[in-house]
Write a protein that holds these residues in place. Sequence first.
Motif, PDB file in Angstrom:
ATOM      1  N   VAL A 308       0.851  -1.185   0.000  1.00  0.00           N
ATOM      2  CA  VAL A 308       0.000   0.000   0.000  1.00  0.00           C
ATOM      3  C   VAL A 308       0.893   1.243   0.000  1.00  0.00           C
ATOM      4  O   VAL A 308       1.849   1.335   0.768  1.00  0.00           O
ATOM      5  CB  VAL A 308      -0.932   0.017   1.222  1.00  0.00           C
ATOM      6  N   LYS A 309       0.575   2.190  -0.877  1.00  0.00           N
ATOM      7  CA  LYS A 309       1.336   3.429  -0.960  1.00  0.00           C
ATOM      8  C   LYS A 309       0.653   4.524  -0.138  1.00  0.00           C
ATOM      9  O   LYS A 309      -0.429   4.332   0.402  1.00  0.00           O
ATOM     10  CB  LYS A 309       1.471   3.864  -2.422  1.00  0.00           C
ATOM     11  N   ALA A 310       1.299   5.668  -0.075  1.00  0.00           N
ATOM     12  CA  ALA A 310       0.774   6.767   0.728  1.00  0.00           C
ATOM     13  C   ALA A 310      -0.601   7.213   0.262  1.00  0.00           C
ATOM     14  O   ALA A 310      -1.448   7.630   1.062  1.00  0.00           O
ATOM     15  CB  ALA A 310       1.754   7.942   0.713  1.00  0.00           C
ATOM     16  N   ASN A 311      -0.848   7.121  -1.070  1.00  0.00           N
ATOM     17  CA  ASN A 311      -2.138   7.563  -1.612  1.00  0.00           C
ATOM     18  C   ASN A 311      -3.203   6.479  -1.595  1.00  0.00           C
ATOM     19  O   ASN A 311      -4.311   6.676  -2.101  1.00  0.00           O
ATOM     20  CB  ASN A 311      -1.959   8.092  -3.035  1.00  0.00           C
ATOM     21  N   GLY A 312      -2.875   5.307  -1.034  1.00  0.00           N
ATOM     22  CA  GLY A 312      -3.841   4.220  -0.946  1.00  0.00           C
ATOM     23  C   GLY A 312      -3.760   3.224  -2.082  1.00  0.00           C
ATOM     24  O   GLY A 312      -4.342   2.137  -1.987  1.00  0.00           O
ATOM     25  N   ASP A 313      -3.082   3.571  -3.178  1.00  0.00           N
ATOM     26  CA  ASP A 313      -2.886   2.609  -4.260  1.00  0.00           C
ATOM     27  C   ASP A 313      -1.901   1.527  -3.814  1.00  0.00           C
ATOM     28  O   ASP A 313      -1.266   1.637  -2.765  1.00  0.00           O
ATOM     29  CB  ASP A 313      -2.349   3.304  -5.515  1.00  0.00           C
ATOM     30  N   ARG A 314      -1.781   0.480  -4.640  1.00  0.00           N
ATOM     31  CA  ARG A 314      -0.837  -0.579  -4.323  1.00  0.00           C
ATOM     32  C   ARG A 314       0.183  -0.717  -5.447  1.00  0.00           C
ATOM     33  O   ARG A 314      -0.119  -0.512  -6.618  1.00  0.00           O
ATOM     34  CB  ARG A 314      -1.549  -1.921  -4.112  1.00  0.00           C
ATOM     35  N   ALA A 315       1.421  -1.041  -5.067  1.00  0.00           N
ATOM     36  CA  ALA A 315       2.500  -1.240  -6.041  1.00  0.00           C
ATOM     37  C   ALA A 315       3.264  -2.505  -5.669  1.00  0.00           C
ATOM     38  O   ALA A 315       3.614  -2.715  -4.503  1.00  0.00           O
ATOM     39  CB  ALA A 315       3.440  -0.033  -6.051  1.00  0.00           C
ATOM     40  N   GLY A 316       3.499  -3.354  -6.667  1.00  0.00           N
ATOM     41  CA  GLY A 316       4.138  -4.636  -6.416  1.00  0.00           C
ATOM     42  C   GLY A 316       5.654  -4.545  -6.372  1.00  0.00           C
ATOM     43  O   GLY A 316       6.270  -3.781  -7.111  1.00  0.00           O
ATOM     44  N   LYS A 317       6.250  -5.348  -5.499  1.00  0.00           N
ATOM     45  CA  LYS A 317       7.704  -5.487  -5.415  1.00  0.00           C
ATOM     46  C   LYS A 317       8.030  -6.978  -5.427  1.00  0.00           C
ATOM     47  O   LYS A 317       7.477  -7.745  -4.640  1.00  0.00           O
ATOM     48  CB  LYS A 317       8.248  -4.826  -4.159  1.00  0.00           C
ATOM     49  N   VAL A 318       8.929  -7.370  -6.338  1.00  0.00           N
ATOM     50  CA  VAL A 318       9.261  -8.782  -6.516  1.00  0.00           C
ATOM     51  C   VAL A 318      10.420  -9.164  -5.603  1.00  0.00           C
ATOM     52  O   VAL A 318      11.421  -8.458  -5.507  1.00  0.00           O
ATOM     53  CB  VAL A 318       9.632  -9.079  -7.984  1.00  0.00           C
TER      54      VAL A 318
END
Length: 374
Positions: A308-318
């Motif tokens: 979860v990012k600061a703006n509420g979106d999500r970003a994947g990390k492998v």
Amino acid sequence: MSGFSLKDHLFNRDRVEYLAKQFHSADPEFKEGIFVRQVMQKLKNLELKQRIVLIAETLEKHLSSDFRIATEQIVNALPPPLDEALADDDFGDFIFAPLGEYVVRNGRSKRHLRRSLKTLQEITKRFSMEDAIRAFIRDFPDETVAELGKWATHRNYHVRRLVSEGTRPSLPWSGKVPLAVETPIPLLDQLYADPTRYVTRSVANHLNDISKQNPDLVIATLRRWKKEKRQSPDELAWMTKHALRTLIKQGHSKTLTFLGYRTKPQIEVGDINLSVQQIHPGETLEFTFDVTAQRREALIVDYVIDFVKANGDRAGKVFKLSVTEIESQQTQTFRKRHKLHANATTFTLYPGTHGLTIQINGKPYVQSEFELLG
């Protein structure tokens, strides 16, 4: 580490005094006390790169206005080169970074080019000049690349590494170089067979940079190096996987085929079993899952956390999990413990629903979710 300041660790009064003593020992006329006071008056409120510039600017007040003489003063003030008996992880002392900045600020001209490059060659034996050399590549690409071609066979491995590191398409702490990604390949052709891991790691990182723009060039280069047999098979295999790591994570089909992995393995992946559904920062997430092969399969097993990012979106990390082989009709259980570090200096955790995906040979399979509490 909470409260740790990299800029204060690398550039502080002790290190400034050390640098001043180096110059004073080489030239008793160098006013070390005044130099230290002038630097420390402004150092505290500056960021890391600004501190490098400040020290270089202050040196301009204390070294000769004749660039030729100034570079002699710099070289004379240098300590002995880094231990040539070592083979890796010997980056050097950051306090010498301002010396490269000084050369860039005062010697980036046609008139001084030869002397500037020679000075950087000496400094890089004490601290990597990968940032400084890029300024000369930008302003004098042909001349600088030609000189780097000579450095590729230098007896000092720090000089050889600079050839690769200085021409990399991108560095996180430095500007880009205006070179086509194909241009440094002849330099890498000389360096890939190097006996020193510090050099070959740089070559692999360089290829990884290129892979983000031209994957086919990287695969063709690695294939050619394999045929040439100038590097040991084990070292070249390590370099290959390191160079292709981004493409592997992306599931790049040509890369997986080149490495001997099927892009569509005949496998069945069981559900992810999470130890807990809710977790706090600083705690460890544990999970298991099974993989059953319908035929003998070579597998690169990764997992992806959608943070979860600061703006509420999500970003994947492998994240890497395993490189393995499973025989036909066999099942392998995978277990992983992943600590969610609180107060990390490079990554901030935010509460919310996080995703977890198992990725095999670059393709997503089963998914799950867990809640990171505040």
